[in-house]
Write a protein that holds these residues in place. Structure first.
Motif, PDB file in Angstrom:
ATOM      1  N   LYS A 235     113.788  46.353  33.596  1.00  0.00           N
ATOM      2  CA  LYS A 235     112.093  46.005  33.870  1.00  0.00           C
ATOM      3  C   LYS A 235     111.808  45.663  35.363  1.00  0.00           C
ATOM      4  N   ASP A 236     112.401  45.068  35.651  1.00  0.00           N
ATOM      5  CA  ASP A 236     112.485  44.552  37.083  1.00  0.00           C
ATOM      6  C   ASP A 236     114.129  43.240  37.334  1.00  0.00           C
ATOM      7  N   CYS A 237     114.289  42.906  38.665  1.00  0.00           N
ATOM      8  CA  CYS A 237     115.227  41.862  38.110  1.00  0.00           C
ATOM      9  C   CYS A 237     115.558  41.571  39.738  1.00  0.00           C
ATOM     10  N   SER A 238     115.672  40.094  39.964  1.00  0.00           N
ATOM     11  CA  SER A 238     115.979  39.783  41.178  1.00  0.00           C
ATOM     12  C   SER A 238     116.038  37.779  41.333  1.00  0.00           C
ATOM     13  N   LEU A 239     117.073  38.389  42.378  1.00  0.00           N
ATOM     14  CA  LEU A 239     117.948  36.951  43.317  1.00  0.00           C
ATOM     15  C   LEU A 239     117.201  35.984  44.528  1.00  0.00           C
ATOM     16  N   GLU A 240     116.600  35.245  44.611  1.00  0.00           N
ATOM     17  CA  GLU A 240     116.526  34.366  45.492  1.00  0.00           C
ATOM     18  C   GLU A 240     117.288  33.108  45.284  1.00  0.00           C
ATOM     19  N   THR A 241     117.460  33.593  46.844  1.00  0.00           N
ATOM     20  CA  THR A 241     118.451  32.057  47.327  1.00  0.00           C
ATOM     21  C   THR A 241     118.583  31.714  48.634  1.00  0.00           C
ATOM     22  N   PRO A 242     116.915  30.661  48.920  1.00  0.00           N
ATOM     23  CA  PRO A 242     116.371  30.336  49.759  1.00  0.00           C
ATOM     24  C   PRO A 242     117.116  29.663  51.020  1.00  0.00           C
ATOM     25  N   ASN A 243     117.403  28.469  49.995  1.00  0.00           N
ATOM     26  CA  ASN A 243     118.787  28.081  51.378  1.00  0.00           C
ATOM     27  C   ASN A 243     120.157  28.488  51.424  1.00  0.00           C
ATOM     28  N   ILE A 244     120.502  29.726  51.690  1.00  0.00           N
ATOM     29  CA  ILE A 244     121.683  30.090  52.372  1.00  0.00           C
ATOM     30  C   ILE A 244     121.690  30.253  52.794  1.00  0.00           C
ATOM     31  N   PRO A 245     122.792  29.990  53.660  1.00  0.00           N
ATOM     32  CA  PRO A 245     124.293  29.321  53.840  1.00  0.00           C
ATOM     33  C   PRO A 245     124.242  27.519  53.376  1.00  0.00           C
ATOM     34  N   GLN A 246     123.419  26.902  53.941  1.00  0.00           N
ATOM     35  CA  GLN A 246     123.186  25.671  53.730  1.00  0.00           C
ATOM     36  C   GLN A 246     123.666  25.033  52.457  1.00  0.00           C
ATOM     37  N   ILE A 247     123.088  25.954  51.299  1.00  0.00           N
ATOM     38  CA  ILE A 247     123.238  25.243  49.722  1.00  0.00           C
ATOM     39  C   ILE A 247     125.129  25.441  50.156  1.00  0.00           C
ATOM     40  N   PHE A 248     126.467  25.969  50.481  1.00  0.00           N
ATOM     41  CA  PHE A 248     127.173  26.071  50.394  1.00  0.00           C
ATOM     42  C   PHE A 248     127.936  25.202  50.919  1.00  0.00           C
ATOM     43  N   SER A 249     127.187  24.106  51.473  1.00  0.00           N
ATOM     44  CA  SER A 249     128.373  22.555  52.176  1.00  0.00           C
ATOM     45  C   SER A 249     127.762  21.667  51.595  1.00  0.00           C
ATOM     46  N   LYS A 250     126.870  21.717  50.148  1.00  0.00           N
ATOM     47  CA  LYS A 250     126.632  20.107  49.379  1.00  0.00           C
ATOM     48  C   LYS A 250     127.678  20.123  48.400  1.00  0.00           C
ATOM     49  N   GLU A 251     127.590  19.168  47.959  1.00  0.00           N
ATOM     50  CA  GLU A 251     128.495  19.074  46.696  1.00  0.00           C
ATOM     51  C   GLU A 251     127.430  20.074  45.194  1.00  0.00           C
ATOM     52  N   TRP A 252     128.186  20.569  44.370  1.00  0.00           N
ATOM     53  CA  TRP A 252     128.324  20.844  44.000  1.00  0.00           C
ATOM     54  C   TRP A 252     127.371  20.735  42.323  1.00  0.00           C
ATOM     55  N   LYS A 253     126.482  20.269  42.435  1.00  0.00           N
ATOM     56  CA  LYS A 253     126.174  19.432  41.111  1.00  0.00           C
ATOM     57  C   LYS A 253     124.951  20.396  39.982  1.00  0.00           C
ATOM     58  N   PRO A 254     124.692  20.839  39.940  1.00  0.00           N
ATOM     59  CA  PRO A 254     123.627  21.406  40.169  1.00  0.00           C
ATOM     60  C   PRO A 254     122.924  21.384  39.317  1.00  0.00           C
ATOM     61  N   GLU A 255     121.220  21.009  38.969  1.00  0.00           N
ATOM     62  CA  GLU A 255     120.451  21.111  37.829  1.00  0.00           C
ATOM     63  C   GLU A 255     119.509  22.704  37.467  1.00  0.00           C
ATOM     64  N   ILE A 256     120.074  22.770  36.531  1.00  0.00           N
ATOM     65  CA  ILE A 256     119.626  24.729  36.007  1.00  0.00           C
ATOM     66  C   ILE A 256     118.078  24.405  35.080  1.00  0.00           C
ATOM     67  N   LYS A 257     117.470  25.099  35.505  1.00  0.00           N
ATOM     68  CA  LYS A 257     116.182  25.540  34.432  1.00  0.00           C
ATOM     69  C   LYS A 257     116.463  26.392  33.804  1.00  0.00           C
TER      70      LYS A 257
END
Length: 165
Positions: A22-44
């Protein structure tokens, strides 16, 4: 009409008429800067199933699944999918109807929502995100047991009050 045909028409029925996104969306508000951070995600993960009666025998169930990923205070992505389905449900009591709409139908829809989220996140070049299965039927039964227990406690409290003179 024969008695056999009449009895078959009165049999309980549950059928999948159609499954759809019915609806699909992906928001990536901090690309490309987020790729330079250490990947230790908190996923909710949040989810909600909304049933809608379309007519006497047809119901839509819209399962919304939202995955929010943060790295520290920065949002890496928010992915939301509304996976829906049309279901034929007839000749069942209200308790069974509620169970089918709140437990069974979301169980049918969730694998499709998982796949959409995984694909969207992958196409944004984030590390793979595979959501664990969710047993909506077990969650439904648990909510029913909790409600029954609360009702028993409330009814017990009412019966334990001393009569007034």
């Amino acid at each position: 009409m024969s008695d056999n045909a009449t009895s078959q028409q009165n049999q309980p029925a549950f059928d999948i008429l159609r499954l759809y996104s019915k609806d699909c969306s992906l928001e990536t508000p901090n690309i490309p800067q987020i790729f330079s951070k250490e990947w230790k995600p908190e996923i909710k993960i949040d989810f909600e199933a909304k049933p809608l009666k379309l007519n006497d025998e047809t119901y839509e169930v819209d399962l919304r699944v939202t995955a929010t990923c943060k790295i520290g205070e920065d949002v890496a992505f928010i992915c939301e999918v509304h996976q829906a389905g049309l279901f034929l449900i007839k000749n069942v009591d209200e308790a069974t109807l509620d169970y089918l709409l709140s437990g069974v139908a979301p169980n049918i829809l969730f694998p499709y929502a998982r796949e959409h989220i995984s694909t969207l996140v992958n196409k944004a070049t984030f590390p793979p995100l595979t959501l664990r299965p969710i047993n909506f039927e077990a969650m439904y039964r648990s909510r029913q047991q909790e409600a029954a227990a609360k009702s028993d406690v409330a009814n017990g409290a009412d019966s334990e009050q001393a009569p007034q003179a």
